[in-house]
Design a protein around this motif. Structure first.
Motif, PDB file in Angstrom:
ATOM      1  N   VAL A  80      -1.258  -6.313   9.827  1.00  0.00           N
ATOM      2  CA  VAL A  80      -0.115  -5.549  10.304  1.00  0.00           C
ATOM      3  C   VAL A  80       0.871  -6.546  10.900  1.00  0.00           C
ATOM      4  CG1 VAL A  80       0.712  -3.744  11.839  1.00  0.00           C
ATOM      5  CG2 VAL A  80      -1.555  -3.546  10.803  1.00  0.00           C
ATOM      6  N   THR A 134       9.914  -3.638   5.772  1.00  0.00           N
ATOM      7  CA  THR A 134       9.022  -2.474   5.635  1.00  0.00           C
ATOM      8  C   THR A 134       8.765  -2.142   4.170  1.00  0.00           C
ATOM      9  OG1 THR A 134      10.927  -1.012   5.888  1.00  0.00           O
ATOM     10  CG2 THR A 134       9.640  -1.486   7.870  1.00  0.00           C
ATOM     11  N   THR A 170       5.499  -3.375   2.544  1.00  0.00           N
ATOM     12  CA  THR A 170       4.203  -2.765   2.828  1.00  0.00           C
ATOM     13  C   THR A 170       3.562  -2.396   1.500  1.00  0.00           C
ATOM     14  OG1 THR A 170       4.815  -1.905   4.994  1.00  0.00           O
ATOM     15  CG2 THR A 170       3.075  -0.734   3.806  1.00  0.00           C
ATOM     16  N   SER A 171       2.377  -2.951   1.251  1.00  0.00           N
ATOM     17  CA  SER A 171       1.763  -2.770  -0.057  1.00  0.00           C
ATOM     18  C   SER A 171       0.373  -3.399  -0.049  1.00  0.00           C
ATOM     19  CB  SER A 171       2.622  -3.445  -1.132  1.00  0.00           C
ATOM     20  OG  SER A 171       2.155  -3.162  -2.432  1.00  0.00           O
ATOM     21  N   TRP A 204      -4.262  -5.753   2.180  1.00  0.00           N
ATOM     22  CA  TRP A 204      -3.423  -4.607   2.544  1.00  0.00           C
ATOM     23  C   TRP A 204      -2.467  -5.052   3.651  1.00  0.00           C
ATOM     24  CZ3 TRP A 204      -3.677   0.129   0.153  1.00  0.00           C
ATOM     25  CH2 TRP A 204      -4.787   0.347  -0.685  1.00  0.00           C
ATOM     26  N   THR A 221       0.726  -4.095   6.070  1.00  0.00           N
ATOM     27  CA  THR A 221       1.622  -3.077   6.630  1.00  0.00           C
ATOM     28  C   THR A 221       2.671  -3.786   7.461  1.00  0.00           C
ATOM     29  OG1 THR A 221      -0.161  -1.449   6.723  1.00  0.00           O
ATOM     30  CG2 THR A 221       1.795  -1.018   8.066  1.00  0.00           C
ATOM     31  N   VAL A 222       3.934  -3.507   7.185  1.00  0.00           N
ATOM     32  CA  VAL A 222       5.040  -4.083   7.956  1.00  0.00           C
ATOM     33  C   VAL A 222       5.685  -2.967   8.766  1.00  0.00           C
ATOM     34  CG1 VAL A 222       7.173  -5.417   7.890  1.00  0.00           C
ATOM     35  CG2 VAL A 222       5.425  -5.806   6.145  1.00  0.00           C
TER      36      VAL A 222
END
Lengths: 112, 111
Positions: free
Chosen positions: A12, A83, A86-87, A108, A110-111
């Motif tokens: 993250v 954002t 995110t991927s 994985w 997440t931004v």
């Protein structure tokens, strides 16, 4: 046994941060790839490298860069995370004479 | 440029039934690949099809390639729950290092 290792499984990060995704393969493969996977879009190629220090853009290179200083390691760099990055990111490798590409477990990202 | 299309995108089927996933591609592809992906996991290679008329089978899965029709199929025989996964086909073109993937077919086998 074939092994492609992505060191970070879940990350993250904050918008604007620099992000490094590392990938190591132990099969002495010449070719390495970075894909991102998004629902409904399948896998899209970001960058690939056909040998050490060689790289080429894939279909969606914007916002990404890569580094391949050693044969076994291929790094994906997000210079300033956003954002929409995110991927799930998948690294893969293949012998230049081979028919099969081998994938890592995925990272994985997440931004926020 | 090579484009790969799969259909259906979603498939829900009963155990014991047969079904086929289709993979169409737009230009010449030297090789055609099938991969399986379980939820949250990476992609596992199932088949590599190298020439026209190639047929490969593994358990309840059989893949074939028709280069004239630019079509590959993945046939599922007597489905079982363990086959539930997302299946991808991919093609590549000689002289490039680009593998182009379809969007995947999400298969759910109901008991």
């Amino acid at each position: 046994d074939v092994k492609v290792t992505q060191s970070s499984r879940y990350l993250v990060k904050r918008t604007g941060e620099k992000v490094f995704l590392e990938c190591v393969q132990d099969m002495d493969h010449e070719n390495m790839f970075w894909y991102r996977q998004d629902p409904g879009l399948g896998l899209r190629l970001i960058y690939f490298s056909y040998d050490v220090k060689m790289k080429e853009k894939g279909d969606i290179p914007e916002g990404y860069s890569v580094s391949r200083e050693k044969k076994e390691r291929f790094s994906l760099i997000l210079e300033s995370a956003s954002t929409n990055q995110t991927s799930m990111y998948l690294c893969a490798s293949r012998s230049s004479g081979g028919n099969t590409i081998y994938f890592g477990e995925g990272s994985w990202l997440t931004v926020v | 440029e090579l484009k790969v299309e799969q259909n259906p995108l979603f498939l829900s089927m009963q155990e014991g039934k047969n079904y086929t996933i289709y993979c169409n591609y737009s230009t010449t592809s030297d090789r055609l690949y099938w991969y399986r992906q379980d939820p949250g996991k990476s992609l596992e290679s199932l088949f590599v099809l190298l020439s026209n008329g190639a047929v490969k089978q593994e358990g309840r899965l059989m893949a074939s390639l028709d280069t004239k029709a630019r079509l590959s199929t993945l046939h599922i025989t007597a489905a079982v729950h363990d086959l539930s996964a997302t299946y991808f086909c991919a093609g590549d073109t000689s002289g490039t290092y680009k593998y182009i993937f379809g969007t995947g077919t999400r298969l759910k086998v109901l008991a």
